[in-house]
Write a protein that holds these residues in place. Sequence first.
Motif, PDB file in Angstrom:
ATOM      1  N   ALA A 150       0.839  -1.197   0.000  1.00 26.56           N
ATOM      2  CA  ALA A 150       0.000   0.000   0.000  1.00 26.56           C
ATOM      3  C   ALA A 150       0.876   1.250   0.000  1.00 26.56           C
ATOM      4  CB  ALA A 150      -0.906  -0.003   1.227  1.00 26.56           C
ATOM      5  N   SER A 151       0.456   2.263  -0.743  1.00 23.46           N
ATOM      6  CA  SER A 151       1.131   3.561  -0.811  1.00 23.46           C
ATOM      7  C   SER A 151       2.551   3.462  -1.350  1.00 23.46           C
ATOM      8  CB  SER A 151       1.155   4.241   0.568  1.00 23.46           C
ATOM      9  OG  SER A 151      -0.126   4.332   1.090  1.00 23.46           O
ATOM     10  N   SER A 152       2.761   2.550  -2.268  1.00 25.58           N
ATOM     11  CA  SER A 152       4.096   2.421  -2.861  1.00 25.58           C
ATOM     12  C   SER A 152       4.193   3.171  -4.188  1.00 25.58           C
ATOM     13  CB  SER A 152       4.432   0.947  -3.082  1.00 25.58           C
ATOM     14  OG  SER A 152       3.451   0.363  -3.911  1.00 25.58           O
ATOM     15  N   GLY A 153       3.074   3.649  -4.727  1.00 26.76           N
ATOM     16  CA  GLY A 153       3.098   4.353  -6.005  1.00 26.76           C
ATOM     17  C   GLY A 153       2.694   3.481  -7.179  1.00 26.76           C
ATOM     18  N   CYS A 171      -5.563  -4.541  -6.249  1.00 30.70           N
ATOM     19  CA  CYS A 171      -4.738  -4.059  -5.138  1.00 30.70           C
ATOM     20  C   CYS A 171      -5.350  -4.336  -3.767  1.00 30.70           C
ATOM     21  CB  CYS A 171      -4.542  -2.550  -5.268  1.00 30.70           C
ATOM     22  SG  CYS A 171      -3.187  -2.125  -6.311  1.00 30.70           S
TER      23      CYS A 171
END
Lengths: 251, 533
Positions: free
Chosen positions: A60-63, A159
């Motif tokens: 999560a929130s890795s781009g 995701c």
Amino acid sequence: MSLPRSRAHLEALLQARRLDGTLAGRVPATGVLSTGLPELDTTLGGGWPRGHVSEIVGPASSGRTRVLVSTLASATSRGDVAAWIDTVDRGDPAGAAAAGVRLSHVLWVRGMPLSPGVLALRPRRGDPDLTHTVVQRAIKAAHLVAQAGGFGVVALDLCDIPAFVLRQIPSSTWLRLHRAIEGRETMLVMLAAEPITRSAGGVSLRVQGRPRWEGETARSCRLAGMDCAMRVVSSRSAEGTTREVQVALAG
Amino acid sequence: MFAALHLHSCPADLTREEILTRLSAVAADMTPRWERLTARTLVLDVSGLQRILGGPEEIAAAARTLARDRDLEVHVAIAFTWTAALVLASAGIEAVVAQRDAALAQSPLPVEALAAVPGVDLALAGAVRVRRLGGARNYRLSAGLGLIGGAADTATPGEPDSGDQVDEAPIRMPPGRPWPDVLATLQRWGVFTCGALARLPAADLQARLGERGLWLQRLAVGIDPRPLRVQPPDDDFSESLTLEWPIDGLEPLSFVLGRVLDPLCAHLEARDRAAAVVRVSLHLTDRHVHTRDIELPVPVRESRVLRTLLLLDLEAHPPHAAIDRLTVAVDAVPGRIVQFSLLRKALPSDDQLAALQARLTALMGAGRCGAPALVDSYRPGDVALAPFVPSGTEGQDTGVVALLAALGLTATRDAGRARDDAREPAREGWLDTAGYHVRRLRQPWPIVVVLGSKRMPTAIRFGVRSRDTAFRDGPITQAAGPWRSSGAWWQPTTDVDGAWDRDEWDIALETGAAYRIFQDRKTGQWWVEGEID
């Protein structure tokens, strides 16, 4: 029988059964599709291979979603049409438009908007598994789009699906997806937290990023973008199977 | 291209039957493809007459000459949809309308002019009507379009009335409020012209006037409610099959449909026609007839595509008993001419897209697939779905489908507020153009936030316990905000499109995850809006 002859015999058998797509390099890519990120394009040798299944994975929130949006922007700006299979309806068209995506060229297929609470549930024995149903529908939608043809990119966004749900999907499901786009100009890209599948000529892109903040004081602080380290695992036939690239995603 | 002939004047001693006969003779002398819509109005398909008669002006002159030979004075209007031609001719406007100008040409006309379409009863009292219609001189000034021939008189003598309507080919219209009620409502809103009606948001119009309001709006921009039905029909495009044994279920029906559709499509292809509407009649074992009419987005004559669309429709509306006999009939229109270009990307064909979207709708539910469209609103996460009609050209889409898409007439609830791509660059100044994407939760998730000094968020609890979900509790390492956002204060907060008033924060957790959260300023409750990715 010598080793080369054995290999040739084995490949001939696979071709006779139309399973030669499992061999590295047997089904050549029908071109490449730019990711919209020049550093990543250089590392990939021009971009995503068309006619293959690739994947973008990361926590999560890795781009990872930003990389997908960048790919959609690149494809639609060149006149390709794209399909975005949004399994649990988390897409943000305004953000995509700001990143350069031509929205009129995107077929947005919205799944059921499951909340984090529902996604975290493990169904009791005998109960219908809502998450599993939603994933099956999304995969079927991706298959329909891939079979219809004419799309440059088909993105399957998984995701938010828990790993235990994805692990229950039989591998033949993914193989059918591979076959649907094999030899076509379509690139199918999967978006997930962990590696799921890619075709022999496809690419796995593991994204590890963190938010980049700007501003000296607490009041002036703002989220400015993502600093991403991308690790490319490409096809088995390519030289140098693993490469890394640092990309700064900014507005 | 269509021409509408509207009877303006004729000798007083002619009976209704004689007028009909003479008008029909004029049409038949021009083309075999014509339809009589009222006792005073005919519509002709004049595509292809250019090679014989010349341009649209020459075609109109020829029609007038033929009518004059039979002692009839007619108004002739030519447009690319028969509705536009009919409305203009009935209003006494003799004009040639270019392909994309149907809406523009009709825009100065009063809404009552749409009463020219059979079944639309929008007639007003005589004096009011004459003032509203205004005549050709006023039309020329307001529309700025060129008229053909001499300026026509005010169109009082030949106005259609309910007694003029021909019942042979009725136009099916959606049920709804009576037409006088619809007209009275529009007048209360201050909507007097077709242009004003066309500019109304489609979603709001549908909410207030129902399907009938949308149907009227389509007429106001010149979109045909159905294809032209040639009189007499140029061919019988229908096939029937009586079954030896009743069949129950869609799978066996698929094979039977194939046997019916294959010769029907071959017949269509031989006559260079395509199906615009498909009518299926299933004679059931309990002596009922299950009928379905499917209007196709584009003319189709591919058997597989038609079979898929029919099966998908019957899957959604199955017959209640076994089937004894089935009949498939189509409304035929001229086949499409598709010209591919070497310089354009190969896009999915309209037929493929129609079948694909029908399949996806059956799979995911209605209103769950289409092209995302921006909404003219500052509400965070507001979004709409527009029809997915990609165009290979860089400019605007062309044709009625694109016009429909631009008006959002076939889109979902929010489509009336959807904006097209052409306006997107104007948003760049205030759009979120940062190098990240927000994965939005359509229904925000309630959370507990621990506040530190200066009311800065220091920790977050999601209330979700799972090792697989991305939403995990933890201390906040970085926070940026607050950014205040509010709007729609005039609406109740309980509505989907209700008021919002909140403070937004972007936060990062120790786990590496980043979120956009907000606090409702009225209730004080914290919510997660989405994950930054």
